[in-house]
Design an enzyme around this catalytic site. Sequence first.
Site, short mmCIF file in Angstrom:
data_model
loop_
_atom_site.label_atom_id
_atom_site.label_comp_id
_atom_site.label_asym_id
_atom_site.label_seq_id
_atom_site.Cartn_x
_atom_site.Cartn_y
_atom_site.Cartn_z
N HIS A 89 0.82 -1.22 0.00
CA HIS A 89 0.00 0.00 0.00
C HIS A 89 0.85 1.26 0.00
CE1 HIS A 89 -3.40 -2.63 1.05
NE2 HIS A 89 -4.18 -1.61 0.75
N LYS B 264 -1.08 5.00 4.76
CA LYS B 264 -2.08 4.10 5.36
C LYS B 264 -1.83 3.91 6.85
CE LYS B 264 -4.35 -0.35 4.64
NZ LYS B 264 -5.63 0.29 4.97
N1 LIG Z 1 -13.23 -0.69 1.87
C1 LIG Z 1 -12.57 -0.17 0.84
O1 LIG Z 1 -12.84 -0.49 -0.33
C2 LIG Z 1 -11.50 0.82 1.09
C3 LIG Z 1 -11.21 1.18 2.37
N2 LIG Z 1 -10.31 2.16 2.62
C4 LIG Z 1 -10.20 2.55 4.01
O2 LIG Z 1 -10.94 3.76 4.17
C5 LIG Z 1 -10.32 4.55 5.18
C6 LIG Z 1 -10.02 5.93 4.61
O3 LIG Z 1 -9.05 5.82 3.60
P1 LIG Z 1 -8.54 7.11 2.80
O4 LIG Z 1 -9.66 7.78 2.09
O5 LIG Z 1 -7.35 6.68 2.04
O6 LIG Z 1 -8.07 8.04 4.03
P2 LIG Z 1 -7.95 9.63 4.09
O7 LIG Z 1 -7.11 9.92 5.30
O8 LIG Z 1 -7.55 10.18 2.78
O9 LIG Z 1 -9.45 10.10 4.36
C7 LIG Z 1 -10.08 10.07 5.59
C8 LIG Z 1 -10.81 11.38 5.75
O10 LIG Z 1 -11.56 11.33 6.96
C9 LIG Z 1 -11.33 12.55 7.65
N3 LIG Z 1 -11.63 12.45 9.06
C10 LIG Z 1 -10.78 12.25 10.11
N4 LIG Z 1 -11.47 12.29 11.25
C11 LIG Z 1 -12.76 12.51 10.92
C12 LIG Z 1 -13.94 12.68 11.67
N5 LIG Z 1 -13.94 12.60 13.02
N6 LIG Z 1 -15.12 12.88 11.01
C13 LIG Z 1 -15.14 12.97 9.67
N7 LIG Z 1 -14.05 12.85 8.91
C14 LIG Z 1 -12.87 12.60 9.52
C15 LIG Z 1 -9.86 12.84 7.36
O11 LIG Z 1 -9.52 14.17 7.69
P3 LIG Z 1 -7.97 14.50 8.07
O12 LIG Z 1 -7.17 14.10 6.88
O13 LIG Z 1 -7.99 15.96 8.34
O14 LIG Z 1 -7.65 13.67 9.29
C16 LIG Z 1 -9.83 12.56 5.87
O15 LIG Z 1 -10.31 13.67 5.11
C17 LIG Z 1 -9.11 3.76 5.66
O16 LIG Z 1 -9.47 2.97 6.77
C18 LIG Z 1 -8.82 2.86 4.47
O17 LIG Z 1 -8.13 1.69 4.84
C19 LIG Z 1 -9.63 2.78 1.62
C20 LIG Z 1 -9.84 2.43 0.34
C21 LIG Z 1 -10.82 1.44 -0.05
O1 LIG Z 2 -6.04 2.33 2.93
C1 LIG Z 2 -6.22 2.00 1.73
O2 LIG Z 2 -5.78 2.64 0.78
C2 LIG Z 2 -7.02 0.80 1.47
N1 LIG Z 2 -7.60 0.21 2.47
C3 LIG Z 2 -8.40 -0.96 2.41
C4 LIG Z 2 -7.74 -2.07 3.19
O3 LIG Z 2 -7.15 -1.82 4.26
O4 LIG Z 2 -7.82 -3.22 2.76
C5 LIG Z 2 -8.78 -1.32 1.00
C6 LIG Z 2 -7.71 -1.08 -0.02
O5 LIG Z 2 -6.69 -2.00 0.21
C7 LIG Z 2 -7.20 0.35 0.08
#
Ligand SMILES: NC(=O)C1=CN([C@@H]2O[C@H](COP(=O)(O)OP(=O)(O)OC[C@H]3O[C@@H](n4cnc5c(N)ncnc54)[C@H](OP(=O)(O)O)[C@@H]3O)[C@@H](O)[C@H]2O)C=CC1
Ligand SMILES: O=C(O)C1=N[C@H](C(=O)O)C[C@H](O)C1
Length: 245
Positions: free
Chosen positions: A131, A135
Amino acid sequence: MIKVGVLGARGRVGVEVCKAVAAADDLELVAEVDKGDPLDALTGAEVVVDFTHPAIVMGNLEWCVSHGIHTVVGTTGFDAGRLETVRGWLAANPGTNSLIAPNFGIAAVLMMHFAAQAAKHFESVEIVELHHPHKADAPSGTARRTAELVARARREAGLGPSPDATTTALDGARGADVDGVHVHAVRLAGLIAHQEVILGGEGETLTIRHDTMNRASFTPGVLLGVRRVQGLDGLTVGLERLLDL
Ligand SMILES: NC(=O)C1=CN([C@@H]2O[C@H](COP(=O)(O)OP(=O)(O)OC[C@H]3O[C@@H](n4cnc5c(N)ncnc54)[C@H](OP(=O)(O)O)[C@@H]3O)[C@@H](O)[C@H]2O)C=CC1
Ligand SMILES: O=C(O)C1=N[C@H](C(=O)O)C[C@H](O)C1
């Protein structure tokens, strides 16, 4: 029209989810909430999508469920204990449902499914997930879920642990042990999300690999979840339940 709110709306995935919801004819984007915004902004939503952070997702979910809002959750960090807690909240709020999936990529879901199918045919299996370095959690939610599915398939087939003669090793050299399956996590600039499930038997190996090329790839699965979550029953874990696998 389904009224949709997005939590983590300014995040890497949240931005893509907002764009996809706004572009869909049958969905209305009613709230874009990120860090510092009040959860009350979600009050008009029928379904909330959460892509935030493992440290705060439980609080978000509790709020949504207690307000009778269905949830589609991509945020990772769910273990058996957390899932049980969510089940409890949903049971106390009948008619409210939650879909929690460690990966909404259709190809990623298929990769996990194929790995579980293959697992019973091989003596050895290990998982390598790779990744981007921003992350928070390791191993990834996808790798943890894959390991659990593979381990269950091996148990059902009567297979024991993968052979391993290691008696001396540096900390971490053999990766994390998830349900008896070794999982190795790479964090590297330039990557998004990738995984290899490597299976081995007598004289041959099979590698099942998945690559995420961009974060828009998660949105068809998320929208499927948004459209279907109201018809589910309580907690559903994994998108595969909606894909006829
Ligand atoms: N299931 C799936 O298909 C996938 C899952 N994921 C997962 O999704 C999650 C997010 O990933 P990603 O988008 O890359 O992360 P990011 O850090 O880019 O996005 C998370 C967002 O949430 C915000 N945030 C933090 N605290 C709060 C709060 N209390 N309320 C609302 N928003 C908040 C962050 O703000 P700030 O940056 O200011 O802290 C940021 O803008 C991770 O757990 C990742 O593993 C990711 C990709 C695919
Ligand atoms: O944090 C990410 O980027 C992603 N998180 C998810 C995970 O933990 O499996 C899904 C994907 O791998 C991207």
